[in-house]
Motif scaffolding. Structure first.
Motif, PDB file in Angstrom:
ATOM      1  N   SER A 188       0.845  -1.173   0.000  1.00  0.00           N
ATOM      2  CA  SER A 188       0.000   0.000   0.000  1.00  0.00           C
ATOM      3  C   SER A 188       0.896   1.245   0.000  1.00  0.00           C
ATOM      4  CB  SER A 188      -0.865  -0.065   1.255  1.00  0.00           C
ATOM      5  OG  SER A 188      -1.616   1.088   1.345  1.00  0.00           O
ATOM      6  N   GLY A 189       0.596   2.198  -0.867  1.00  0.00           N
ATOM      7  CA  GLY A 189       1.389   3.430  -0.923  1.00  0.00           C
ATOM      8  C   GLY A 189       2.581   3.370  -1.853  1.00  0.00           C
ATOM      9  N   SER A 190       2.761   2.249  -2.562  1.00  0.00           N
ATOM     10  CA  SER A 190       3.944   2.118  -3.420  1.00  0.00           C
ATOM     11  C   SER A 190       3.766   2.776  -4.793  1.00  0.00           C
ATOM     12  CB  SER A 190       4.314   0.636  -3.581  1.00  0.00           C
ATOM     13  OG  SER A 190       3.253  -0.086  -4.148  1.00  0.00           O
ATOM     14  N   GLY A 191       2.544   3.213  -5.108  1.00  0.00           N
ATOM     15  CA  GLY A 191       2.332   3.934  -6.363  1.00  0.00           C
ATOM     16  C   GLY A 191       1.515   3.187  -7.403  1.00  0.00           C
ATOM     17  N   LYS A 192       0.932   2.061  -7.022  1.00  0.00           N
ATOM     18  CA  LYS A 192       0.222   1.215  -7.989  1.00  0.00           C
ATOM     19  C   LYS A 192      -0.984   1.916  -8.608  1.00  0.00           C
ATOM     20  CE  LYS A 192      -0.632  -1.999  -4.916  1.00  0.00           C
ATOM     21  NZ  LYS A 192      -0.179  -1.240  -3.723  1.00  0.00           N
ATOM     22  N   SER A 193      -1.839   2.485  -7.773  1.00  0.00           N
ATOM     23  CA  SER A 193      -3.048   3.130  -8.306  1.00  0.00           C
ATOM     24  C   SER A 193      -2.703   4.361  -9.130  1.00  0.00           C
ATOM     25  CB  SER A 193      -3.997   3.521  -7.168  1.00  0.00           C
ATOM     26  OG  SER A 193      -4.431   2.374  -6.480  1.00  0.00           O
ATOM     27  N   THR A 194      -1.704   5.107  -8.674  1.00  0.00           N
ATOM     28  CA  THR A 194      -1.260   6.287  -9.426  1.00  0.00           C
ATOM     29  C   THR A 194      -0.811   5.867 -10.825  1.00  0.00           C
ATOM     30  OG1 THR A 194      -0.537   7.280  -7.345  1.00  0.00           O
ATOM     31  CG2 THR A 194       0.359   8.237  -9.378  1.00  0.00           C
ATOM     32  N   PHE A 195      -0.065   4.783 -10.876  1.00  0.00           N
ATOM     33  CA  PHE A 195       0.409   4.249 -12.150  1.00  0.00           C
ATOM     34  C   PHE A 195      -0.772   3.860 -13.050  1.00  0.00           C
ATOM     35  CE2 PHE A 195       1.982   0.343 -14.438  1.00  0.00           C
ATOM     36  CZ  PHE A 195       2.736   1.025 -15.379  1.00  0.00           C
TER      37      PHE A 195
HETATM   38  N1  LIG Z   1      -3.334  13.367  -5.185  1.00  0.00           N
HETATM   39  C1  LIG Z   1      -2.278  13.079  -4.422  1.00  0.00           C
HETATM   40  N2  LIG Z   1      -1.580  14.061  -3.809  1.00  0.00           N
HETATM   41  C2  LIG Z   1      -0.490  13.775  -3.054  1.00  0.00           C
HETATM   42  N3  LIG Z   1      -0.018  12.542  -2.852  1.00  0.00           N
HETATM   43  C3  LIG Z   1      -0.669  11.519  -3.431  1.00  0.00           C
HETATM   44  C4  LIG Z   1      -1.829  11.733  -4.250  1.00  0.00           C
HETATM   45  N4  LIG Z   1      -2.261  10.531  -4.697  1.00  0.00           N
HETATM   46  C5  LIG Z   1      -1.428   9.604  -4.196  1.00  0.00           C
HETATM   47  N5  LIG Z   1      -0.475  10.201  -3.426  1.00  0.00           N
HETATM   48  C6  LIG Z   1       0.623   9.514  -2.708  1.00  0.00           C
HETATM   49  O1  LIG Z   1       1.344   8.730  -3.667  1.00  0.00           O
HETATM   50  C7  LIG Z   1       1.755   7.497  -3.096  1.00  0.00           C
HETATM   51  C8  LIG Z   1       1.254   6.339  -3.925  1.00  0.00           C
HETATM   52  O2  LIG Z   1      -0.161   6.232  -3.780  1.00  0.00           O
HETATM   53  P1  LIG Z   1      -1.012   5.112  -4.529  1.00  0.00           P
HETATM   54  O3  LIG Z   1      -0.686   5.184  -5.969  1.00  0.00           O
HETATM   55  O4  LIG Z   1      -2.427   5.287  -4.145  1.00  0.00           O
HETATM   56  O5  LIG Z   1      -0.399   3.792  -3.901  1.00  0.00           O
HETATM   57  P2  LIG Z   1      -0.964   2.294  -3.907  1.00  0.00           P
HETATM   58  O6  LIG Z   1      -2.060   2.210  -4.904  1.00  0.00           O
HETATM   59  O7  LIG Z   1       0.214   1.435  -4.241  1.00  0.00           O
HETATM   60  O8  LIG Z   1      -1.446   2.033  -2.518  1.00  0.00           O
HETATM   61  C9  LIG Z   1       1.253   7.504  -1.665  1.00  0.00           C
HETATM   62  O9  LIG Z   1       2.298   7.947  -0.833  1.00  0.00           O
HETATM   63  C10 LIG Z   1       0.127   8.502  -1.700  1.00  0.00           C
HETATM   64  O10 LIG Z   1      -0.060   9.096  -0.435  1.00  0.00           O
END
Ligand SMILES: Nc1ncnc2c1ncn2[C@@H]1O[C@H](COP(=O)(O)OP(=O)(O)O)[C@@H](O)[C@H]1O
Ligand SMILES: [Mg+2]
Length: 240
Positions: A42-49
């Motif tokens: 969790s928090g590794s960037g998967k959803s952002t990617f």
């Molecule tokens: N809109 C945003 N603004 C600032 N930080 C963000 C935002 N979205 C995600 N993050 C940060 O980017 C990192 C990756 O988040 P996320 O992609 O959701 O991880 P995962 O899906 O692997 O749990 C986390 O540290 C999260 O807090």
């Protein structure tokens, strides 16, 4: 055949005064025949990617090429059209619309992109494929967690995407239901749809032909146990 070509994909956010990279310089080629699993904490960037792949989040740097064209060079409307017609995306925690029946939930993407064809026939076919034909006239609140995931999967397949992307599609499901949903992804892959799955668990890894690990925004080949949720390992009952 190449489907998506991702190069140097990066997303930075401000953290106080500094910048931090949620996704850092990711390169990945996705082929028509791929079933790729990405694991990572969790928090590794998967959803952002995934959001960047689906054209929902502008990268800070890098490109996502579909048929050799960078989707972020296109207009917003054109990106939406591509997302609706070429990709099936099931975002993390996505849900069905509670006021629509299962059948109408599945048909929804068809109406969003105004296509020609037999949407009712396709929806009926998909409900059968995912094993919930008998629930077509039910409403989402009447379904179990596993049945709801099947609705979301059928909905994502409505417009015959080339690539099905799912963000933690088995989270909160029991072991047995997780297995059934993963087998369903396996059948969808067999029928010719490329799949990209993200998970923070280990029990889905036997499915798929490629496994990658995301850690601190970087994507690497293979499984790195230190970079995943090990709660399942710890929860295995010890022999007395
Ligand atoms: N809109 C945003 N603004 C600032 N930080 C963000 C935002 N979205 C995600 N993050 C940060 O980017 C990192 C990756 O988040 P996320 O992609 O959701 O991880 P995962 O899906 O692997 O749990 C986390 O540290 C999260 O807090
Ligand atoms: Mg996530």
């Amino acid at each position: 055949m190449m489907l998506l070509e991702i190069k140097g994909l990066t997303k930075q956010y401000k953290l106080g005064e500094a910048l931090f990279s949620a996704v850092e310089q990711v390169d990945l080629s996705i082929d028509k025949g791929d079933f790729i699993s990405i694991i990572g904490r969790s928090g590794s960037g998967k959803s952002t990617f995934l959001n960047m792949l689906a054209g929902l989040l502008n990268p800070t740097a890098g490109s996502v090429e579909l048929d050799g064209m960078d989707i972020y060079s296109l207009k917003e409307q054109e990106i939406s059209r591509l997302r609706n017609t070429r990709l099936g995306y099931i975002p993390q925690g996505s849900c069905a619309l509670s006021s629509l029946t299962v059948f109408d939930n599945v048909r929804l993407p068809f109406f969003l992109s105004k296509r020609q064809g037999d949407s009712a026939g396709r929806a009926a076919y998909l409900l059968e494929q995912v094993g919930i034909s008998h629930l077509a006239e039910q409403f989402p609140s009447q379904l179990s967690g596993g049945e709801l995931r099947r609705v979301l999967i059928a909905r994502a397949l409505m417009n015959e995407p080339d690539l099905l992307i799912a963000d933690e599609p088995t989270s909160d499901l029991d072991v047995e239901t997780t297995r059934e949903i993963m087998e369903l992804f396996g059948r969808i892959h067999q029928s010719g749809t490329a799949i990209l799955l993200v998970t923070h668990e280990l029990d889905t890894l036997e499915f798929g032909n490629r496994v990658l690990t995301m850690a601190s925004g970087r994507l690497t080949q293979g499984v790195h146990i230190s970079s995943v949720n090990t709660s399942q390992i710890n929860s295995v009952p010890k022999n007395q």
